[in-house]
Enzyme design. Structure first.
Site, PDB file in Angstrom:
ATOM      1  N   ASP A  94     -53.066 -35.286  14.500  1.00 33.94           N
ATOM      2  CA  ASP A  94     -54.163 -36.190  14.862  1.00 33.94           C
ATOM      3  C   ASP A  94     -55.546 -35.649  14.559  1.00 33.94           C
ATOM      4  O   ASP A  94     -56.494 -36.412  14.409  1.00 33.94           O
ATOM      5  CB  ASP A  94     -54.059 -36.600  16.334  1.00 33.94           C
ATOM      6  N   GLU A  99     -44.596 -27.601   8.461  1.00 32.34           N
ATOM      7  CA  GLU A  99     -45.764 -26.986   7.835  1.00 32.34           C
ATOM      8  C   GLU A  99     -45.401 -25.743   7.020  1.00 32.34           C
ATOM      9  O   GLU A  99     -46.044 -25.453   6.006  1.00 32.34           O
ATOM     10  CB  GLU A  99     -46.806 -26.637   8.900  1.00 32.34           C
ATOM     11  N   HIS A 123     -55.118 -30.723  23.752  1.00 31.92           N
ATOM     12  CA  HIS A 123     -53.802 -30.395  23.212  1.00 31.92           C
ATOM     13  C   HIS A 123     -53.927 -29.534  21.949  1.00 31.92           C
ATOM     14  O   HIS A 123     -54.920 -29.583  21.240  1.00 31.92           O
ATOM     15  CB  HIS A 123     -53.015 -31.666  22.918  1.00 31.92           C
ATOM     16  N   HIS A 124     -52.919 -28.764  21.700  1.00 39.62           N
ATOM     17  CA  HIS A 124     -52.820 -27.803  20.595  1.00 39.62           C
ATOM     18  C   HIS A 124     -53.730 -26.592  20.786  1.00 39.62           C
ATOM     19  O   HIS A 124     -53.821 -25.746  19.882  1.00 39.62           O
ATOM     20  CB  HIS A 124     -53.119 -28.449  19.234  1.00 39.62           C
ATOM     21  N   GLY A 151     -40.980 -11.689   0.080  1.00 43.34           N
ATOM     22  CA  GLY A 151     -39.543 -11.765   0.347  1.00 43.34           C
ATOM     23  C   GLY A 151     -39.169 -12.593   1.552  1.00 43.34           C
ATOM     24  O   GLY A 151     -38.262 -12.211   2.303  1.00 43.34           O
ATOM     25  N   ASP A 176     -26.658 -19.136   0.668  1.00 38.68           N
ATOM     26  CA  ASP A 176     -26.394 -20.004   1.814  1.00 38.68           C
ATOM     27  C   ASP A 176     -27.247 -19.641   3.023  1.00 38.68           C
ATOM     28  O   ASP A 176     -27.742 -20.512   3.740  1.00 38.68           O
ATOM     29  CB  ASP A 176     -24.905 -19.983   2.184  1.00 38.68           C
ATOM     30  N   ASN A 219     -21.613 -17.263   0.067  1.00 40.33           N
ATOM     31  CA  ASN A 219     -20.841 -16.038   0.289  1.00 40.33           C
ATOM     32  C   ASN A 219     -20.853 -15.642   1.763  1.00 40.33           C
ATOM     33  O   ASN A 219     -20.786 -14.469   2.113  1.00 40.33           O
ATOM     34  CB  ASN A 219     -21.328 -14.899  -0.606  1.00 40.33           C
ATOM     35  N   GLY A 255     -22.967 -15.765   4.475  1.00 43.41           N
ATOM     36  CA  GLY A 255     -23.924 -14.974   5.229  1.00 43.41           C
ATOM     37  C   GLY A 255     -24.916 -14.233   4.364  1.00 43.41           C
ATOM     38  O   GLY A 255     -25.094 -14.521   3.181  1.00 43.41           O
ATOM     39  N   GLU A 263     -28.399  -8.343   3.002  1.00 46.15           N
ATOM     40  CA  GLU A 263     -28.548  -7.517   4.206  1.00 46.15           C
ATOM     41  C   GLU A 263     -27.299  -6.675   4.448  1.00 46.15           C
ATOM     42  O   GLU A 263     -27.380  -5.522   4.891  1.00 46.15           O
ATOM     43  CB  GLU A 263     -28.819  -8.400   5.432  1.00 46.15           C
TER      44      GLU A 263
END
Length: 558
Positions: free
Chosen positions: A28, A51, A114-115, A409, A436, A463, A465, A469
């Protein structure tokens, strides 16, 4: 002089510098400005699912278009987008972040609206934004024109985001319309300092028996591919690119020897770069993810280093030397070395491979197979992790672009970035490579891609997951797992107009058939889910995972 509103002034300037689409989410505090966008010819509003995705989309747009813009609302919207703004800052991407803020009298009276945080302080989010932008502007009727011009000029010059606060009661206020188009600045050289640089650089080149060129991402941001090609041809020198600059130098050029990533490089490319008696680095930034965990072996005393506004020769810095001027001056002062050129022409990467219909998909063969699908002019967007490192190894046909985010990254970046890149270059085919785990972070933006009638090829690597990592730590740990999704059904849910083709493949034969279908259906979005084993990864990902583990935890993963 003719009059316009503050909002219209900003939109005219954006249009002048090439912005044709503005991304964001309505709120708004900026609705009047959105009305002005919709009433402006030549600029289209693109509503995103959130956003953060809008910031990612504006980033992908800017990489091909030269600059991008997004609009968010005060605090709750802009903070959601801030991760994307931070990524653009890190990766030298020029974005204009426009934030609709509460009216000036609300801020003056410290009203609890607000916000806000309710403490009467409306500067919290702006302080955060100042860390990831090179200019900040709070617009008023009195300062709007010079502040808009200042912010946009710095965005263009420095190739980094800027932050413009547009109060709700300011967007519609009248001011003088621009009398002239905005003149965008470019880095310039001090003639005396440029001459000193060229003299020292020529001495180093003259004393060197071999020369090589290494290309970095700043060449792309400042659109300097042609001068780099000119310099390389004048030298007759081998050229390699960091992965952050993949595609910036044509990979079909006879001087191109491949990507350089320290110890992860092809031996031919690594030798060409590291053994050269003089190495010219153009717009390079050495990061852990582009150097195999800082495994480059380059002696600074034999390096000529070029950046947008400064140059270094053997450790001596020459400020106020523009990269474009340095490239052109060096190229004009050097005689071609044909013998070096000839020695490179026999090099063959040997990357071609044919599909074996019955073989299950594995990473080692998947990326070469995918490489046979790419065509001249394609835009390849590769998600950080398995997709980025696998995609970086694919030889690109001529006139292709490669988009990734190796420094920041932030996983999930590439799906919204695909939306932006397609709107920036609608006449090119866009191919997204994404895992994925990353897809699940920003999956909803696929609905925007379909809503706008865009037709990319999306290859999702399922794969099970976060494989990248797992290569760092916790190969079987629960924290590296994700919820299993029926990705083919998800595409169907986002596609009420039935515009998409979705296939799931497990074998090389099925992959080949899916890619054939994508080539034959360019008027439709084609979604290919490629299923591979959880711990299967490109060798480069395995090695970079060990390097990250050693750096972060002082041990390699078990």
């Amino acid at each position: 002089m003719a009059e316009c509103t503050v909002g219209d002034y900003l939109l005219q300037r954006l249009r002048e510098i090439g912005v044709r689409h503005v991304f964001g989410v309505p709120g708004d505090y900026q609705l009047e400005f959105l009305d002005q966008i919709e009433a402006t010819d030549g600029i289209e509003w693109v509503g995103n699912c959130n956003e953060l995705n809008a910031a990612y989309a504006a980033d992908g747009y800017a990489r091909l278009n030269g600059i991008g813009a997004l609009v968010t609302t005060f605090s709750v919207g802009e903070l959601s987008a801030l991760n994307g703004i931070g990524g653009a800052y890190a990766e030298s991407v020029p974005l204009v972040s426009i934030v609709g803020t509460p009216a000036t009298f609300v801020v003056r009276d410290r009203q609890t609206v607000h916000h806000s945080t309710g403490d009467g302080d409306f500067s919290h989010a702006a302080k955060c934004a100042s860390e990831y932008t090179v200019a900040q502007a709070l617009l008023s009727r009195d300062n709007a024109a010079p502040e808009i011009d200042r912010a946009l000029s710095l965005c263009w010059l420095l190739k980094r985001p800027v932050y413009i606060m547009l109060p709700a009661d300011v967007a519609g206020q009248p001011i003088d319309a621009p009398a002239q188009p905005l003149e965008l600045p470019e880095p310039t050289s001090d003639p005396v300092k440029l001459a000193k640089f060229v003299h020292q650089a020529r001495d180093l080149l003259g004393a060197s028996g071999s020369v090589a060129v290494l290309v970095g991402h700043e060449v792309d941001r400042y659109r300097l591919s042609s001068p780099v090609i000119g310099l390389a041809e004048a030298l007759g020198a081998p050229v390699a690119c960091l992965s952050s600059a993949k595609g910036v130098f044509p990979e079909s050029h006879e001087l191109f020897v491949g990507g350089y990533a320290g110890a992860l490089s092809d031996p031919y490319a690594r030798t060409a770069i590291e053994d050269a008696e003089c190495l010219i680095t153009v717009g390079c930034e050495f990061t852990d993810s582009t150097t195999g965990g800082f495994t480059q072996h380059i002696d600074p005393q034999r390096v000529i280093e070029l950046h947008p506004a400064a140059a270094t020769v053997a450790g001596t810095c020459h400020s106020h030397v523009a990269m474009r001027d340095a490239l052109e001056a060096l190229a004009g002062a050097i005689r071609p070395t044909a013998a070096v050129t000839q020695s490179l022409m026999g090099h063959d990467s040997g990357y071609g491979v044919r599909a074996d219909p019955a073989e299950r998909l594995v990473q080692e063969r998947f990326w070469p197979l995918l490489g046979t699908f790419l065509e001249p002019g394609d835009v390849v967007i590769a998600e950080q992790g398995t997709s980025y490192f696998g995609g970086a190894a694919i030889p690109l046909p001529r006139d292709c672009s490669f988009i990734g985010q190796p420094l920041w990254g932030s996983i999930g970046y590439t799906l919204p970035a695909l939306l932006g890149s397609m709107l920036a270059a609608p006449d090119r085919r866009h191919v997204l490579l994404i895992g994925d785990g990353s897809f699940q972070l920003t999956a909803q933006e696929l609905a925007t891609v379909l809503r706008l009638g865009l037709n990319p090829v999306i290859v999702l690597i399922n794969n099970d997951g976060y494989t990248v990592e797992r290569c760092i730590l916790g190969p079987e740990a629960a924290y590296n797992g994700i919820a299993p999704w029926r990705y083919d059904k998800l595409v169907e849910a986002f596609d009420p107009a039935d515009r998409a083709i979705s296939v799931k493949v497990r074998t090389e034969g099925e992959l080949a058939a899916a890619l054939d279908a994508a080539a034959a259906n360019r008027d439709r979005l084609v979604f290919v889910e490629a299923v591979m084993d959880r711990l299967d990864a490109p060798e480069s990902v395995v090695r970079i995972g060990k390097a990250f583990a050693a750096a972060d935890y002082h041990h390699a993963p078990v």
